[in-house]
Design a protein around this motif. Sequence first.
Motif, mmCIF file in Angstrom:
data_model
loop_
_atom_site.group_PDB
_atom_site.id
_atom_site.type_symbol
_atom_site.label_atom_id
_atom_site.label_comp_id
_atom_site.label_asym_id
_atom_site.label_seq_id
_atom_site.Cartn_x
_atom_site.Cartn_y
_atom_site.Cartn_z
ATOM 1 N N ASP A 39 0.852 -1.188 0.000
ATOM 2 C CA ASP A 39 0.000 0.000 0.000
ATOM 3 C C ASP A 39 0.893 1.245 0.000
ATOM 4 O OD1 ASP A 39 -1.745 2.066 0.380
ATOM 5 O OD2 ASP A 39 -2.549 1.345 2.288
ATOM 6 N N MET A 40 0.895 1.970 -1.108
ATOM 7 C CA MET A 40 1.810 3.106 -1.247
ATOM 8 C C MET A 40 1.181 4.437 -0.838
ATOM 9 S SD MET A 40 4.165 2.377 -4.606
ATOM 10 C CE MET A 40 2.828 2.179 -5.795
ATOM 11 N N SER A 41 0.060 4.385 -0.145
ATOM 12 C CA SER A 41 -0.601 5.633 0.242
ATOM 13 C C SER A 41 0.250 6.463 1.206
ATOM 14 C CB SER A 41 -1.971 5.342 0.856
ATOM 15 O OG SER A 41 -1.845 4.565 2.038
ATOM 16 N N TRP A 42 1.195 5.814 1.911
ATOM 17 C CA TRP A 42 2.048 6.535 2.844
ATOM 18 C C TRP A 42 2.893 7.597 2.137
ATOM 19 C CZ3 TRP A 42 7.204 6.014 1.639
ATOM 20 C CH2 TRP A 42 7.564 4.894 0.869
ATOM 21 N N ILE A 43 3.125 7.404 0.848
ATOM 22 C CA ILE A 43 3.935 8.371 0.109
ATOM 23 C C ILE A 43 3.316 9.769 0.189
ATOM 24 C CG2 ILE A 43 4.717 9.026 -2.208
ATOM 25 C CD1 ILE A 43 5.093 6.055 -2.800
ATOM 26 N N PHE A 46 4.210 11.651 3.471
ATOM 27 C CA PHE A 46 5.573 12.076 3.766
ATOM 28 C C PHE A 46 6.173 13.010 2.712
ATOM 29 C CE2 PHE A 46 5.511 8.129 6.328
ATOM 30 C CZ PHE A 46 5.989 8.630 7.519
ATOM 31 N N MET A 47 5.702 12.927 1.471
ATOM 32 C CA MET A 47 6.377 13.618 0.390
ATOM 33 C C MET A 47 5.544 14.765 -0.175
ATOM 34 S SD MET A 47 9.381 12.485 -0.242
ATOM 35 C CE MET A 47 10.348 11.182 0.530
ATOM 36 N N PRO A 48 6.191 15.901 -0.503
ATOM 37 C CA PRO A 48 5.475 16.939 -1.242
ATOM 38 C C PRO A 48 5.082 16.403 -2.617
ATOM 39 C CG PRO A 48 7.842 17.401 -1.164
ATOM 40 C CD PRO A 48 7.601 16.243 -0.243
ATOM 41 N N GLU A 49 4.078 16.992 -3.198
ATOM 42 C CA GLU A 49 3.508 16.453 -4.436
ATOM 43 C C GLU A 49 4.542 16.311 -5.547
ATOM 44 O OE1 GLU A 49 -0.335 17.246 -7.372
ATOM 45 O OE2 GLU A 49 0.078 18.553 -5.662
ATOM 46 N N TYR A 50 5.471 17.262 -5.645
ATOM 47 C CA TYR A 50 6.429 17.240 -6.747
ATOM 48 C C TYR A 50 7.459 16.109 -6.623
ATOM 49 C CZ TYR A 50 9.406 19.817 -3.424
ATOM 50 O OH TYR A 50 10.131 20.194 -2.317
ATOM 51 N N LEU A 51 7.546 15.452 -5.445
ATOM 52 C CA LEU A 51 8.482 14.339 -5.268
ATOM 53 C C LEU A 51 7.794 12.971 -5.255
ATOM 54 C CD1 LEU A 51 10.982 15.695 -2.562
ATOM 55 C CD2 LEU A 51 11.391 15.372 -5.008
ATOM 56 N N ARG A 52 6.465 12.959 -5.230
ATOM 57 C CA ARG A 52 5.760 11.688 -5.098
ATOM 58 C C ARG A 52 5.993 10.777 -6.296
ATOM 59 N NH1 ARG A 52 0.200 14.500 -2.852
ATOM 60 N NH2 ARG A 52 1.120 15.257 -0.900
ATOM 61 N N ILE A 53 6.031 11.340 -7.493
ATOM 62 C CA ILE A 53 6.234 10.516 -8.675
ATOM 63 C C ILE A 53 7.605 9.840 -8.640
ATOM 64 C CG2 ILE A 53 7.121 12.433 -10.074
ATOM 65 C CD1 ILE A 53 5.702 11.169 -12.477
ATOM 66 N N SER A 54 8.603 10.542 -8.075
ATOM 67 C CA SER A 54 9.948 9.984 -7.964
ATOM 68 C C SER A 54 9.979 8.815 -6.990
ATOM 69 C CB SER A 54 10.927 11.070 -7.514
ATOM 70 O OG SER A 54 12.211 10.524 -7.283
ATOM 71 N N LEU A 55 9.357 9.005 -5.826
ATOM 72 C CA LEU A 55 9.383 7.941 -4.828
ATOM 73 C C LEU A 55 8.575 6.734 -5.296
ATOM 74 C CD1 LEU A 55 10.476 7.034 -2.165
ATOM 75 C CD2 LEU A 55 8.562 8.125 -1.009
ATOM 76 N N ARG A 56 7.459 6.970 -5.964
ATOM 77 C CA ARG A 56 6.683 5.836 -6.483
ATOM 78 C C ARG A 56 7.499 5.038 -7.495
ATOM 79 N NH1 ARG A 56 2.113 9.420 -6.111
ATOM 80 N NH2 ARG A 56 0.645 8.624 -4.546
ATOM 81 N N ILE A 104 8.070 4.947 10.423
ATOM 82 C CA ILE A 104 8.802 5.189 9.179
ATOM 83 C C ILE A 104 8.771 3.900 8.363
ATOM 84 C CG2 ILE A 104 11.044 5.758 8.153
ATOM 85 C CD1 ILE A 104 11.717 7.337 10.662
ATOM 86 N N PRO A 105 8.453 3.942 7.075
ATOM 87 C CA PRO A 105 8.426 2.721 6.254
ATOM 88 C C PRO A 105 9.765 1.978 6.291
ATOM 89 C CG PRO A 105 7.444 4.551 5.067
ATOM 90 C CD PRO A 105 8.064 5.143 6.302
ATOM 91 N N LEU A 165 21.433 8.447 7.206
ATOM 92 C CA LEU A 165 20.730 9.676 7.621
ATOM 93 C C LEU A 165 20.009 10.326 6.450
ATOM 94 C CD1 LEU A 165 23.081 11.558 10.118
ATOM 95 C CD2 LEU A 165 20.965 10.335 10.622
ATOM 96 N N ILE A 166 20.581 10.239 5.272
ATOM 97 C CA ILE A 166 19.934 10.817 4.089
ATOM 98 C C ILE A 166 18.632 10.096 3.788
ATOM 99 C CG2 ILE A 166 20.176 11.118 1.585
ATOM 100 C CD1 ILE A 166 23.146 11.630 2.043
ATOM 101 N N THR A 167 18.613 8.785 4.028
ATOM 102 C CA THR A 167 17.394 8.005 3.822
ATOM 103 C C THR A 167 16.323 8.397 4.835
ATOM 104 O OG1 THR A 167 18.660 6.135 2.932
ATOM 105 C CG2 THR A 167 16.453 5.664 3.767
ATOM 106 N N VAL A 168 16.728 8.601 6.074
ATOM 107 C CA VAL A 168 15.790 8.908 7.156
ATOM 108 C C VAL A 168 15.249 10.335 7.052
ATOM 109 C CG1 VAL A 168 15.568 9.125 9.671
ATOM 110 C CG2 VAL A 168 16.911 7.252 8.697
ATOM 111 N N ASN A 169 16.062 11.242 6.563
ATOM 112 C CA ASN A 169 15.766 12.674 6.606
ATOM 113 C C ASN A 169 14.350 13.071 6.161
ATOM 114 O OD1 ASN A 169 16.527 15.603 6.708
ATOM 115 N ND2 ASN A 169 16.315 15.411 4.486
ATOM 116 N N PRO A 170 13.831 12.595 5.027
ATOM 117 C CA PRO A 170 12.502 13.075 4.593
ATOM 118 C C PRO A 170 11.352 12.642 5.490
ATOM 119 C CG PRO A 170 13.714 12.039 2.786
ATOM 120 C CD PRO A 170 14.424 11.688 4.037
ATOM 121 N N PHE A 171 11.595 11.672 6.376
ATOM 122 C CA PHE A 171 10.513 11.097 7.165
ATOM 123 C C PHE A 171 10.459 11.625 8.595
ATOM 124 C CE2 PHE A 171 11.742 8.258 3.784
ATOM 125 C CZ PHE A 171 10.526 8.013 3.164
ATOM 126 N N VAL A 172 11.346 12.548 8.918
ATOM 127 C CA VAL A 172 11.355 13.171 10.243
ATOM 128 C C VAL A 172 10.589 14.486 10.157
ATOM 129 C CG1 VAL A 172 12.787 14.152 12.064
ATOM 130 C CG2 VAL A 172 13.542 12.083 10.867
#
Length: 230
Positions: A39-43, A46-56, A104-105, A165-172
């Motif tokens: 379930d990718m709804s968590w994206i 955590f993410m601003p709209e302009y980054l969601r396509i990248s994380l998906r 955090i995922p 830390l770079i991986t964790v950063n967007p989720f804090v």
Amino acid sequence: MPFTIVCDRSFHQPHIRLLRIRPNNLQLTIRHIFDSLVDMSWIDSFMPEYLRISLRARVEPTITDITTHLNNGNLNAVDSDSGELVVSELARQGVVHQYGYLDIPIGELIATQKAQNPGFDFYSLNLNDIILFGESKYVGARTAHNDALKQICNFRRDKKDDKDLITVNPFVPEDRRNAFENYNNGHKGYIAAFASKNESDDRLIAKIQNNDYFQQLTGCSELICVAVDV
């Protein structure tokens, strides 16, 4: 929850605990894990709209691998392919549920590379804004506490926590960013998650306390040993 907390005890030091988790029904638990991971709804949370396509785009290949390892959530037992993933997700959910720590995922989903996450398996943030790095191990024939503790020590030596830390950063959350200042001041913790077999809590605690890798980690800000009965 698809599991029961059967033990939550300190190791005579308040910052070191044993948390033991027992699935209520393994087949249903695996299905729950599968559903929660794909379930990718968590994206969106955590993410601003302009980054969601990248994380998906990053997550989708890993979802394909997870689907294969968990057989679309239709397993009734764990094996070498699925065991570590099951232990990771149950440990992560257990810590979040029992202590109210940050959800955090798992690293499989948020790490840069497709599956086979080369860093820690999962992360959290405790109530004192200390970042926790989790590592999971599954061994079919025995309790895998030594494997998880050893890997954490090796990762510390190789500065995997620094790199992650770079991986964790967007989720804090913004109002908890002092967690990174705490980290830079040496305040960080670890979660050693492992498959456990038929042995009492007292015996398991004794084995962990006598472990050389455990002794190397007692000075960290928090250490949670999560035994998952699978």
